[in-house]
Design a protein around this motif. Structure first.
Motif, PDB file in Angstrom:
ATOM      1  N   LEU A 227       0.816  -1.139  -0.032  1.00 36.41           N
ATOM      2  CA  LEU A 227       0.003   0.007  -0.014  1.00 36.41           C
ATOM      3  C   LEU A 227       0.930   1.270   0.002  1.00 36.41           C
ATOM      4  O   LEU A 227       0.555   1.952  -0.646  1.00 36.41           O
ATOM      5  N   CYS A 228       1.841   1.116   0.616  1.00 39.42           N
ATOM      6  CA  CYS A 228       2.949   2.368   0.891  1.00 39.42           C
ATOM      7  C   CYS A 228       3.527   2.768  -0.509  1.00 39.42           C
ATOM      8  O   CYS A 228       3.620   3.654  -1.151  1.00 39.42           O
TER       9      CYS A 228
ATOM     10  N   ALA B 105       2.375   1.734  -3.576  1.00 38.67           N
ATOM     11  CA  ALA B 105       1.394   1.967  -4.439  1.00 38.67           C
ATOM     12  C   ALA B 105       0.854   3.479  -4.273  1.00 38.67           C
ATOM     13  O   ALA B 105       0.848   4.288  -5.223  1.00 38.67           O
ATOM     14  N   THR B 106       0.780   3.995  -2.866  1.00 37.75           N
ATOM     15  CA  THR B 106       0.517   5.105  -2.879  1.00 37.75           C
ATOM     16  C   THR B 106       1.596   6.260  -3.075  1.00 37.75           C
ATOM     17  O   THR B 106       1.283   7.239  -3.766  1.00 37.75           O
TER      18      THR B 106
ATOM     19  N   LEU C 236       1.408   6.757  -6.945  1.00 34.91           N
ATOM     20  CA  LEU C 236       0.267   7.386  -7.275  1.00 34.91           C
ATOM     21  C   LEU C 236       0.635   8.904  -7.160  1.00 34.91           C
ATOM     22  O   LEU C 236       0.466   9.543  -8.327  1.00 34.91           O
ATOM     23  N   PHE C 237       1.276   9.281  -6.127  1.00 36.52           N
ATOM     24  CA  PHE C 237       1.711  10.771  -6.021  1.00 36.52           C
ATOM     25  C   PHE C 237       2.926  11.121  -7.025  1.00 36.52           C
ATOM     26  O   PHE C 237       3.094  12.361  -7.220  1.00 36.52           O
TER      27      PHE C 237
ATOM     28  N   HIS D 269      -3.526   7.555 -14.216  1.00 36.70           N
ATOM     29  CA  HIS D 269      -4.535   7.478 -13.060  1.00 36.70           C
ATOM     30  C   HIS D 269      -5.530   6.793 -13.470  1.00 36.70           C
ATOM     31  O   HIS D 269      -6.324   6.075 -12.511  1.00 36.70           O
TER      32      HIS D 269
ATOM     33  N   ARG E 138      -6.431  10.081  -8.023  1.00 40.19           N
ATOM     34  CA  ARG E 138      -5.656   9.708  -7.130  1.00 40.19           C
ATOM     35  C   ARG E 138      -6.215   9.626  -5.804  1.00 40.19           C
ATOM     36  O   ARG E 138      -5.788   8.689  -5.036  1.00 40.19           O
TER      37      ARG E 138
ATOM     38  N   THR F 131      -8.185   6.401  -5.830  1.00 36.31           N
ATOM     39  CA  THR F 131      -7.492   4.859  -5.838  1.00 36.31           C
ATOM     40  C   THR F 131      -6.943   4.649  -4.697  1.00 36.31           C
ATOM     41  O   THR F 131      -6.716   3.768  -4.175  1.00 36.31           O
ATOM     42  N   ALA F 132      -6.240   5.771  -4.082  1.00 40.12           N
ATOM     43  CA  ALA F 132      -5.449   5.528  -2.972  1.00 40.12           C
ATOM     44  C   ALA F 132      -6.353   5.191  -1.618  1.00 40.12           C
ATOM     45  O   ALA F 132      -6.008   4.371  -0.946  1.00 40.12           O
TER      46      ALA F 132
ATOM     47  N   LEU G 151      -7.542   1.537  -2.110  1.00 42.92           N
ATOM     48  CA  LEU G 151      -6.589   0.612  -1.973  1.00 42.92           C
ATOM     49  C   LEU G 151      -6.442   0.726  -0.393  1.00 42.92           C
ATOM     50  O   LEU G 151      -6.355  -0.545   0.055  1.00 42.92           O
ATOM     51  N   ALA G 152      -6.303   1.777   0.544  1.00 44.20           N
ATOM     52  CA  ALA G 152      -6.221   1.552   1.864  1.00 44.20           C
ATOM     53  C   ALA G 152      -7.618   0.885   2.175  1.00 44.20           C
ATOM     54  O   ALA G 152      -7.330   0.141   3.297  1.00 44.20           O
TER      55      ALA G 152
END
Length: 198
Positions: free
Chosen positions: A24-25, A27-28, A31-32, A40, A95, A98-99, A102-103
């Motif tokens: 997750l970290c 992927a985030t 994304l940023f 995106h 963004r 999606t973030a 996922l979280a």
């Protein structure tokens, strides 16, 4: 993170919490770092595919919990429409969804005790240095646990308002919502004191 419950058992429930949180970290951060609208859109489609893989019930449950994002998406869309930058607004909105999606996916498939275990492992160097980490661990657990509960109470207040008035609730439910949050905090504090505190 929005949810702590999954209506169905998935294969992701058996994966290690540390692996899921690490992914997750990564992927985030990706994304940023990404600025392409097409990228995106692809990431958003991938997130939807992850929700759809366990079946329709899991997908609907996850999407229902993402509805709390609509006020933020409305503000982003309005601002970027007024400033003439709809492309940038679309990137930010995708963004965000999606973030958070996922979280939420991680929390839906991970037990709270497993998440706390990861926090304890990460905080081990602090304990070796003589720094107490129990308040940190408990604080993280409370944030994760009470965020969906507060969201549910806010939704209940909004429904109660709609049942009694034709006007929109808007800011009028802020005071009772704050009182509910304070009341819950006092009950948790009393429970902690009854068990010896921190």
């Amino acid at each position: 993170m929005i949810s702590l419950t999954s209506p169905v058992e998935t294969r992701a429930h058996g994966w290690r919490a540390g692996v899921k949180l690490g992914a997750l970290c990564v992927a985030t951060m990706a994304l940023f770092a990404m600025t392409s609208l097409l990228g995106h859109v692809a990431a958003f489609a991938g997130m939807l595919a992850l929700y759809a893989a366990p079946g329709g019930l899991f997908f609907r449950s996850g999407m229902t919990r993402l509805r709390v994002l609509w006020p933020f998406l409305a503000i982003i869309g309005l601002w970027h429409a007024l400033t003439g930058t709809p492309g940038a607004g679309a990137v930010i909105a995708l963004r965000l969804v999606t973030a958070v999606g996922l979280a939420n996916l991680v929390t839906m498939t991970t037990r709270l005790s497993d998440m706390i275990g990861v926090v304890q492992w990460l905080a081990a160097p602090l304990r070796r240095a003589g720094i107490g980490t129990r308040p940190l661990e408990l604080g993280i657990a409370l944030v994760i646990r009470f965020t969906p509960m507060l969201a549910a109470k806010g939704a209940q207040l909004a429904r109660a308002w709609r049942a009694r008035s034709a006007r929109r609730a808007s800011w009028r439910i802020i005071t009772p919502f704050a009182l509910c949050a304070i009341d819950d905090a006092e009950h948790v504090a009393e429970a902690l004191r009854a068990r010896g505190g921190l």
